[in-house]
Design a protein around this motif. Structure first.
Motif, PDB file in Angstrom:
ATOM      1  N   VAL B  81       8.457  -3.606   3.629  1.00 34.02           N
ATOM      2  CA  VAL B  81       8.450  -2.375   3.256  1.00 34.02           C
ATOM      3  C   VAL B  81       7.956  -1.257   4.253  1.00 34.02           C
ATOM      4  N   CYS B  82       8.848  -0.294   4.546  1.00 31.81           N
ATOM      5  CA  CYS B  82       8.677   0.607   5.370  1.00 31.81           C
ATOM      6  C   CYS B  82       8.200   1.885   4.874  1.00 31.81           C
ATOM      7  N   LEU B 121       2.145  11.997  -5.342  1.00 32.61           N
ATOM      8  CA  LEU B 121       3.078  11.082  -4.463  1.00 32.61           C
ATOM      9  C   LEU B 121       3.371   9.707  -5.067  1.00 32.61           C
ATOM     10  N   HIS B 122       4.484   9.136  -4.555  1.00 36.52           N
ATOM     11  CA  HIS B 122       4.759   8.018  -5.362  1.00 36.52           C
ATOM     12  C   HIS B 122       4.034   6.663  -4.583  1.00 36.52           C
ATOM     13  N   ILE B 123       2.433   6.838  -4.623  1.00 30.48           N
ATOM     14  CA  ILE B 123       1.811   5.707  -4.038  1.00 30.48           C
ATOM     15  C   ILE B 123       1.424   4.653  -5.048  1.00 30.48           C
ATOM     16  N   GLU B 124       1.276   5.233  -6.453  1.00 32.93           N
ATOM     17  CA  GLU B 124       0.966   4.088  -7.525  1.00 32.93           C
ATOM     18  C   GLU B 124       2.306   3.202  -7.464  1.00 32.93           C
ATOM     19  N   SER B 125       3.566   3.489  -7.434  1.00 34.95           N
ATOM     20  CA  SER B 125       4.670   2.743  -7.642  1.00 34.95           C
ATOM     21  C   SER B 125       4.679   1.926  -6.255  1.00 34.95           C
ATOM     22  N   LEU B 126       4.020   2.249  -5.132  1.00 25.37           N
ATOM     23  CA  LEU B 126       4.200   1.349  -3.975  1.00 25.37           C
ATOM     24  C   LEU B 126       3.168   0.183  -4.350  1.00 25.37           C
ATOM     25  N   ILE B 127       1.997   0.499  -4.823  1.00 30.75           N
ATOM     26  CA  ILE B 127       1.066  -0.695  -5.087  1.00 30.75           C
ATOM     27  C   ILE B 127       1.708  -1.618  -6.083  1.00 30.75           C
ATOM     28  N   TYR B 154      -5.544   6.192   3.017  1.00 33.86           N
ATOM     29  CA  TYR B 154      -5.605   6.272   1.646  1.00 33.86           C
ATOM     30  C   TYR B 154      -4.794   5.117   1.096  1.00 33.86           C
ATOM     31  N   ILE B 155      -3.549   4.923   1.693  1.00 39.09           N
ATOM     32  CA  ILE B 155      -2.799   3.895   1.221  1.00 39.09           C
ATOM     33  C   ILE B 155      -3.350   2.158   1.722  1.00 39.09           C
ATOM     34  N   ALA B 156      -3.811   2.328   2.898  1.00 35.10           N
ATOM     35  CA  ALA B 156      -4.277   0.849   3.274  1.00 35.10           C
ATOM     36  C   ALA B 156      -5.550   0.451   2.504  1.00 35.10           C
ATOM     37  N   ASP B 157      -6.307   1.697   2.343  1.00 35.24           N
ATOM     38  CA  ASP B 157      -7.608   1.295   1.366  1.00 35.24           C
ATOM     39  C   ASP B 157      -7.139   0.665   0.080  1.00 35.24           C
ATOM     40  N   HIS B 158      -6.078   1.231  -0.610  1.00 38.76           N
ATOM     41  CA  HIS B 158      -5.642   0.687  -1.861  1.00 38.76           C
ATOM     42  C   HIS B 158      -4.843  -0.369  -1.904  1.00 38.76           C
ATOM     43  N   LEU B 159      -4.551  -1.070  -0.421  1.00 37.01           N
ATOM     44  CA  LEU B 159      -3.790  -2.364  -0.741  1.00 37.01           C
ATOM     45  C   LEU B 159      -4.870  -3.410  -0.161  1.00 37.01           C
ATOM     46  N   VAL B 160      -6.047  -3.045   0.182  1.00 32.93           N
ATOM     47  CA  VAL B 160      -7.101  -3.973   0.286  1.00 32.93           C
ATOM     48  C   VAL B 160      -7.220  -5.051  -0.667  1.00 32.93           C
ATOM     49  N   GLY B 161      -7.276  -6.205  -0.542  1.00 38.53           N
ATOM     50  CA  GLY B 161      -7.399  -7.372  -1.593  1.00 38.53           C
ATOM     51  C   GLY B 161      -6.331  -7.951  -1.903  1.00 38.53           C
ATOM     52  N   LEU B 162      -4.904  -7.120  -1.851  1.00 40.79           N
ATOM     53  CA  LEU B 162      -3.635  -7.590  -2.195  1.00 40.79           C
ATOM     54  C   LEU B 162      -3.277  -8.590  -0.670  1.00 40.79           C
TER      55      LEU B 162
END
Lengths: 195, 195
Positions: B81-82, B121-127, B154-162
């Motif tokens: 996903v880009c 922004l559409h960040i929640e839907s990305l996660i 911010y996005i990289a932080d919220h993808l940690v652990g996935l």
């Protein structure tokens, strides 16, 4: 998105004067971000203008009525007619508030390069207006370019023998212009026309 | 012409991105010179796009259908996903033909100055998409600006652990760029990231 209506819209927008592909894409995305409060009203306004705006049968100006507001305005002098190439030139003069006469919009300039001859411009109708006798002065407000000046010459030639004074916009230094930045032609003209 | 629909149209056009009063007047006059063959079709195309173009419920792309053509295309990899800020960035990447994965359009960048926070922004839907498990790589294709890079962090932080790899577009010399004309930051980055 290589076809479909969005692609067609971008292509149409990019053919507008001053716009290219990038600015057309930017405008299309902006429109889509404001569909209800801007995009639809804009389209409806374009349709309304296409339907309602008329070209004045006397002077060629654009207005809701024909004859236009300027031609109908009894406070404006019918003695003077200012000849311009385009409606945008008329608007520019109107913004100054310095002119209280009437106009005549040619619809372009004579151009050998672009193959535009006298019959494609509203020159015949200008001469007819002058022949009617009310006009005392024809002010030629045409660009200081080859096309502008050859159009001015052509019109002046065809008004010879009619009881009317033909004047031209003065050439010289633009107000606020620095002498150092002016081209040689303008400096020479300003010097020769000094007063 | 100080009021009326033509004035309103010029005012609306001048509020489009990249246009000012002068360019809006020029466009309005151009439209009026081509009423039937361009002006009316343009307005109708704007209405059609406003009516028919949808935002993809999965990635935020603009298309005639939702899910969009990219999300529906089975030949494209669902592994990648880009992440881009705007649909125009997606279009720019698609024009290269170099990418065969999916997209996620954020709809902007985090900006302290403009008061844009993560919830706009559409960040929640990305996660959420990443949590579903199919995605192996999230490619952050965000501008090399303060806002772009803080959004990427911010996005990289919220993808940690996935269970997903987070990569970034490389920084360095633009292809075709002359070293002599590059800013210091780009030269330093290109030197450090040499390979």
């Amino acid at each position: 998105m290589k076809d479909g209506p969005l692609h067609s819209l971008i292509k149409m927008l990019s053919s507008l004067p001053g716009l290219g592909n990038r600015s057309a894409r930017r405008i299309a995305l902006y429109l889509l971000s404001r569909r209800e409060d801007f995009m639809v009203p804009l389209a409806e306004m374009i349709l309304q203008v296409a339907r309602e705006v008329k070209r004045c049968e006397i002077c060629g100006n654009l207005d809701m009525v024909s004859p236009c507001g300027v031609c109908q305005d009894v406070r404006r002098s019918g003695d003077q007619v200012c000849v311009v190439a385009q409606v945008s030139d008329l608007w520019a003069i109107e913004r100054t508030g310095a002119y209280k006469g009437r106009y005549h919009v040619l619809g372009g300039l004579l151009s050998a390069l672009d193959g535009i001859g006298p019959e494609q411009l509203h020159i015949e109708s200008l001469i007819t207006r002058v022949r009617m006798g009310e006009i005392r002065e024809v002010i030629l407000a045409l660009s200081a370019t080859v096309d502008g000046q050859s159009t001015a010459h052509y019109i002046a030639d065809h008004l010879v023998g009619l009881d009317v004074q033909v004047t031209h916009f003065a050439h010289g230094m633009p107000v606020g212009g620095e002498l150092d930045y002016l081209d040689d032609g303008t400096i020479t003209t300003a010097l020769r026309s000094r007063a």
